[in-house]
Scaffold this motif. Sequence first.
Motif: not given
Length: 321
Positions: A193-198, A202-204, A256-258, A263-265
Motif C-alpha cells: 500500500p502507498m501509506f504502509h509506513k504511516s 496501521t490504525i486503519f 472501529f468502523m468510524m 484514519s482514511t480521511l
Amino acid sequence: MEALDYKNASAICQDTILVAAESGNRDIVQEIVGILPLAVYFTNSYNQSFIHLAVKNRCEKVFNLLYQSNNCIYKYSTKFDNSGNSILHLAARLAPPHKLNLVSGAALQMQRELQWFKEASKFVTPYVKQQPNRSGQTAEMIFTEEHKELKIEGEKWMKDTANSCTIAAALIATVVFAAAITVPGGNQSDGYPMFHKSSAFTIFAVSDAVSLFTSTTSLLMFLSILTSRYAEQDFLYALPKRLCIGLFTLFVSILFMMIAFSSTLYLVFGRKKAWVLLPVGALTCLPISSFVLLQYPLLKDVISSTYGRGIFGKQSDRPFP
C-alpha cells in the motif's frame, strides 16, 4: 405463649403482617416476626401465609427473608393453601401487571418470571415440586399455561430486535470488508500500500480488521437468535446471553468502523488540509453516541438481569425465625 395472649396478638398482627407481605414491606414483616415468631403461621381466608402472598405478588424483599432462616425449608415448603397451591405453584402463575411492567421487553419479562420460578423451587422439596394442586396441575404445568402468551410475545420481541440488528451488522461487515481490499491511496508497483509506513495506515488496518471480526460475530449471534428453538428455558440464559454479545460486538464494530474511516480521511486529506480533521472528528462521534443513547439502556437491562447480582439473596445478617 398462652392461648389468650396468642389470640390477642393474632387479632392485632395478623392483618398487618399479611398486608405488609402483600405490598412488599419487608421491615414490618421482620419486626412483627421478631416480636411474635408465631406470626409466620398467620394465614388469610385462603390459608395463604405471608410467604405465599410475597411470591404471588412478586415482592422479592419479603421473599428474601427466607435466606435469613436456617430451617425455612421445613417451615414453608410443605405449606399449601386451600386450593392445594404451594409457593412454587404461586411462582408459576403470571405476575401482576404492575410488577411485570417493571421489566422492559417481553423477553426480559419472561426471563424474570423464570428466575422467580427457579428461585422458589430452591425452597421446596422434590415431592412438593411434583405435587399437583386441587385442579390436578403441577407447578410446571401452571407455568407453561400461564406464560403461553408472554412466551409468544418474547419470541416476537427477540426476533424483531435480532432482525433489525442483523441488517446493521451485515452492512458494516460488507463495508469494512470492501475497505480492506481497496486500501486508501492504492498500492505501489511492488504490491505494498502507498501509506504502509504511516502510523495512521496501521490504525486503519487494525480498526478495519477489528470492525470486520466484531460485525461478523454480531451477525452470527443475531442469526443464532433467529434460528433458536425458543423453549421456555432459553429465555433464562441462552437468548439473553446471545443478545448481550450481539449488541456489544455491534457497538464495537461501529466504533472501529468510524476509527477506520477517520484514519482514511486523515491519510487522504489530513496532512495538507488539517481543518478537515475537526469536523470529521466531531461527526465521527455522532453515530457512536447515537447508538449508545438508543441501545445502551437495553444492553444495560439485559446484562443486569442476566449477569448482575439479581433481586434474590440474603439482605441482612439478622436471623429470621
